[in-house]
Design a protein around this motif. Sequence first.
Motif, PDB file in Angstrom:
ATOM      1  N   ARG A  42      -6.688  15.610  -8.921  1.00  0.00           N
ATOM      2  CA  ARG A  42      -8.074  14.813  -9.491  1.00  0.00           C
ATOM      3  C   ARG A  42      -7.312  13.307  -9.977  1.00  0.00           C
ATOM      4  O   ARG A  42      -8.125  12.102  -9.611  1.00  0.00           O
ATOM      5  N   GLU A  43      -5.871  13.485  -9.772  1.00  0.00           N
ATOM      6  CA  GLU A  43      -5.464  11.924 -10.214  1.00  0.00           C
ATOM      7  C   GLU A  43      -5.709  11.374  -8.933  1.00  0.00           C
ATOM      8  O   GLU A  43      -5.754  10.054  -8.389  1.00  0.00           O
ATOM      9  N   TRP A  44      -4.990  11.640  -7.741  1.00  0.00           N
ATOM     10  CA  TRP A  44      -4.559  11.952  -6.376  1.00  0.00           C
ATOM     11  C   TRP A  44      -5.624  11.640  -5.564  1.00  0.00           C
ATOM     12  O   TRP A  44      -6.053  10.580  -5.191  1.00  0.00           O
ATOM     13  N   GLY A  45      -7.023  12.200  -5.942  1.00  0.00           N
ATOM     14  CA  GLY A  45      -8.169  11.676  -5.339  1.00  0.00           C
ATOM     15  C   GLY A  45      -7.879  12.281  -3.692  1.00  0.00           C
ATOM     16  O   GLY A  45      -9.441  11.456  -3.114  1.00  0.00           O
ATOM     17  N   LEU A  46      -7.690  12.819  -3.398  1.00  0.00           N
ATOM     18  CA  LEU A  46      -7.222  13.011  -1.817  1.00  0.00           C
ATOM     19  C   LEU A  46      -8.146  14.018  -1.158  1.00  0.00           C
ATOM     20  O   LEU A  46      -8.852  13.067  -0.313  1.00  0.00           O
ATOM     21  N   THR A  47      -8.507  14.898  -1.686  1.00  0.00           N
ATOM     22  CA  THR A  47      -9.723  15.524  -1.178  1.00  0.00           C
ATOM     23  C   THR A  47     -10.503  15.339  -0.906  1.00  0.00           C
ATOM     24  O   THR A  47     -11.777  15.006  -0.308  1.00  0.00           O
ATOM     25  N   GLN A 143      -5.398  11.937   8.246  1.00  0.00           N
ATOM     26  CA  GLN A 143      -3.942  10.695   8.781  1.00  0.00           C
ATOM     27  C   GLN A 143      -3.955   9.899   8.046  1.00  0.00           C
ATOM     28  O   GLN A 143      -3.010   8.920   7.739  1.00  0.00           O
ATOM     29  N   GLU A 144      -5.272   9.147   8.087  1.00  0.00           N
ATOM     30  CA  GLU A 144      -5.325   7.721   7.764  1.00  0.00           C
ATOM     31  C   GLU A 144      -5.686   8.028   6.326  1.00  0.00           C
ATOM     32  O   GLU A 144      -4.425   7.282   5.421  1.00  0.00           O
ATOM     33  N   GLU A 145      -5.689   8.523   5.161  1.00  0.00           N
ATOM     34  CA  GLU A 145      -6.146   9.040   3.972  1.00  0.00           C
ATOM     35  C   GLU A 145      -4.243   9.792   3.217  1.00  0.00           C
ATOM     36  O   GLU A 145      -4.041   8.809   2.537  1.00  0.00           O
ATOM     37  N   ILE A 146      -4.112  10.186   4.316  1.00  0.00           N
ATOM     38  CA  ILE A 146      -2.044  10.426   4.222  1.00  0.00           C
ATOM     39  C   ILE A 146      -1.182   9.393   3.772  1.00  0.00           C
ATOM     40  O   ILE A 146      -0.797   9.017   2.715  1.00  0.00           O
ATOM     41  N   VAL A 147      -1.874   8.129   4.694  1.00  0.00           N
ATOM     42  CA  VAL A 147      -0.918   6.880   4.780  1.00  0.00           C
ATOM     43  C   VAL A 147      -1.012   5.830   3.548  1.00  0.00           C
ATOM     44  O   VAL A 147      -0.806   5.475   2.523  1.00  0.00           O
ATOM     45  N   GLU A 148      -2.739   5.990   3.545  1.00  0.00           N
ATOM     46  CA  GLU A 148      -3.996   5.081   2.171  1.00  0.00           C
ATOM     47  C   GLU A 148      -2.832   5.918   1.229  1.00  0.00           C
ATOM     48  O   GLU A 148      -2.406   4.350   0.533  1.00  0.00           O
ATOM     49  N   GLN A 149      -2.657   7.116   0.756  1.00  0.00           N
ATOM     50  CA  GLN A 149      -1.861   8.115  -0.684  1.00  0.00           C
ATOM     51  C   GLN A 149      -0.934   7.307  -0.555  1.00  0.00           C
ATOM     52  O   GLN A 149      -0.073   6.747  -1.989  1.00  0.00           O
ATOM     53  N   PHE A 150       0.234   6.956   0.957  1.00  0.00           N
ATOM     54  CA  PHE A 150       1.017   6.430   0.664  1.00  0.00           C
ATOM     55  C   PHE A 150       1.485   5.037   0.260  1.00  0.00           C
ATOM     56  O   PHE A 150       2.766   4.898  -0.525  1.00  0.00           O
ATOM     57  N   ARG A 152      -0.553   3.210  -1.956  1.00  0.00           N
ATOM     58  CA  ARG A 152      -1.355   3.396  -3.059  1.00  0.00           C
ATOM     59  C   ARG A 152      -0.252   4.194  -4.324  1.00  0.00           C
ATOM     60  O   ARG A 152      -0.169   4.098  -5.240  1.00  0.00           O
ATOM     61  N   SER A 153       1.058   4.348  -3.624  1.00  0.00           N
ATOM     62  CA  SER A 153       1.603   5.123  -4.891  1.00  0.00           C
ATOM     63  C   SER A 153       2.829   3.954  -5.244  1.00  0.00           C
ATOM     64  O   SER A 153       3.773   4.476  -5.666  1.00  0.00           O
ATOM     65  N   PHE A 154       2.634   2.518  -4.393  1.00  0.00           N
ATOM     66  CA  PHE A 154       3.939   2.233  -4.499  1.00  0.00           C
ATOM     67  C   PHE A 154       3.259   0.911  -5.862  1.00  0.00           C
ATOM     68  O   PHE A 154       2.086   0.390  -5.355  1.00  0.00           O
ATOM     69  N   ARG A 155       3.529   0.851  -6.866  1.00  0.00           N
ATOM     70  CA  ARG A 155       2.873  -0.257  -7.423  1.00  0.00           C
ATOM     71  C   ARG A 155       2.458  -1.177  -7.650  1.00  0.00           C
ATOM     72  O   ARG A 155       1.828  -2.818  -7.650  1.00  0.00           O
ATOM     73  N   ARG A 156       4.098  -1.867  -7.140  1.00  0.00           N
ATOM     74  CA  ARG A 156       4.304  -3.542  -6.634  1.00  0.00           C
ATOM     75  C   ARG A 156       5.136  -3.216  -4.961  1.00  0.00           C
ATOM     76  O   ARG A 156       5.205  -2.030  -4.741  1.00  0.00           O
ATOM     77  N   VAL A 226       3.258   0.342  11.143  1.00  0.00           N
ATOM     78  CA  VAL A 226       3.832  -1.017  10.640  1.00  0.00           C
ATOM     79  C   VAL A 226       2.510  -1.592  10.790  1.00  0.00           C
ATOM     80  O   VAL A 226       3.045  -2.134   9.600  1.00  0.00           O
ATOM     81  N   ARG A 227       1.895  -1.320  11.763  1.00  0.00           N
ATOM     82  CA  ARG A 227       0.860  -2.699  12.341  1.00  0.00           C
ATOM     83  C   ARG A 227       0.194  -2.901  10.370  1.00  0.00           C
ATOM     84  O   ARG A 227      -0.857  -3.607   9.686  1.00  0.00           O
ATOM     85  N   ARG A 228       0.143  -1.016   9.413  1.00  0.00           N
ATOM     86  CA  ARG A 228      -0.791  -0.580   8.192  1.00  0.00           C
ATOM     87  C   ARG A 228       0.184  -0.772   7.009  1.00  0.00           C
ATOM     88  O   ARG A 228      -0.104  -2.165   6.266  1.00  0.00           O
ATOM     89  N   LEU A 229       0.993  -0.677   7.630  1.00  0.00           N
ATOM     90  CA  LEU A 229       2.006  -0.965   6.095  1.00  0.00           C
ATOM     91  C   LEU A 229       2.572  -2.857   6.040  1.00  0.00           C
ATOM     92  O   LEU A 229       2.553  -3.572   5.231  1.00  0.00           O
TER      93      LEU A 229
END
Length: 456
Positions: A42-47, A143-150, A152-156, A226-229
């Motif tokens: 629920r917190e992560w919202g990935l599924t 795959q894209e959403e896993i990268v997006e979650q990565f 979002r795991s950084f606050r800054r 690299v482009r997305r990061l």
Amino acid sequence: MTKCTTSTTSFPRCKGRQVSASFDGGEITSDGGALLLRQLGREWGLTRTIARRPSPVARRPSPVARRRDDTRASRRCQHRAETMLRQRAFGLALGYEDLNDHHALRRDIALQTAVDTDSVLASQSTLCRFEQQASRQWAVAIQEEIVEQFIRSFRRPPKKRLILDFDATDDPVHGEQLGRHFSGFYDGYCFLPLYVFCGQQLLVSYLRPVYRDAAYHAGAILALLVRRLRQAWPEVKVVFRGDSGFCRPMILNWCERHGVEYIVGLATNSRLEKLSLDIRYESAIRWEAERTKQRHFGRIHYAAHSWKRPRRKVVVKAETSHRGFNTRYVVTNLHGSPQWLYDHRYCPRGDMENRIKEQQWLFSDRTSWHDWWPNQYRLLLAGLAYRLLERLLERLRRVYLKRTAYATAQVTTLRLKLLKIGGVVIRNTRRVRLMLSSHYPDQDLFLKLVKKLVPG
């Protein structure tokens, strides 16, 4: 006909007491810790994000907005795509690898509550039909959403370098799956999936045929990452790290053109041995004199035939011991002494082997579908289960696991200690109550984790 009585089995007496067993305990679960997965989900919202359909009014949705395409008629479906995705991911995290396991699991109230439903879950045949719909669009969306979650795991924005570890492993197959081939190196029929990790976080799990090169599509995946990061963090520094299987001139040239640092293994050849002769000789002389293990480092200039120019930073590690000579070569554009680069930048990539093993412990190698894309989907399901457990471990390590026996715990330990908890389940119109075992040894840790995860 209603069965009103249950069979009772008797065992030898214990201290004069009669011992018997029967299946009349009511609703009992062995997966009381599944509620932790529910809270993380629920917190992560990935599924929820993956299962969302693309907007019908958007002609060309952006790659991030594109989601898995569910072709079923929603009015006729009893089970939502999100529910089935959670059911499979949570099942893998709990240790249930087969679809057949869900014949009984679908009636487990603890698992039903974990996936946010109060009805019977999807059967193995329903899940089977659902997985057979898997397509390239499913794989891209996950795959894209896993990268997006990565991200979002950084606050800054991260201040340290992001080191992207690339590695491949064999995935044995035992049927007539599409894309299977015989590998002489692995001595069997298999696939060759590619994994990308940043620390302990999974970024990519990409299924490939084994007849391809170990670095097949690695350059393209690196460029996309690299482009997305850099879209998220323009100033971020990225390091590409891999073994000698990824030392390809196309990848190294791309890294140099785009300001990406790299440190990659280099396969031994006669030219390298000739150039490093002085370093290896010094190590051997010291061994003969002291009879203790010797490690000597140096740097040489080297250019393979396929390289446009020599690269100055080829690190040499010459090791001599009673087992003989062990010489390694690493090419890099990082700054630092040869020993520091080898010990503190290249050698830590060995920890990725543990991450790959954890993927296999979550049944990523259960690629038994005949078609290609359902097998890719199963590889990604194991990745989702790993991301859930890894996120749980991250929370624990950050606060509660310092200086404890679980400080370096792996996902299998986490599953055994925090998820596989026996208890009685009572559900009525007002509440769902889990009465967990009074003899559960990690009650304090469990309660602290729940307090951390559940707000208020």
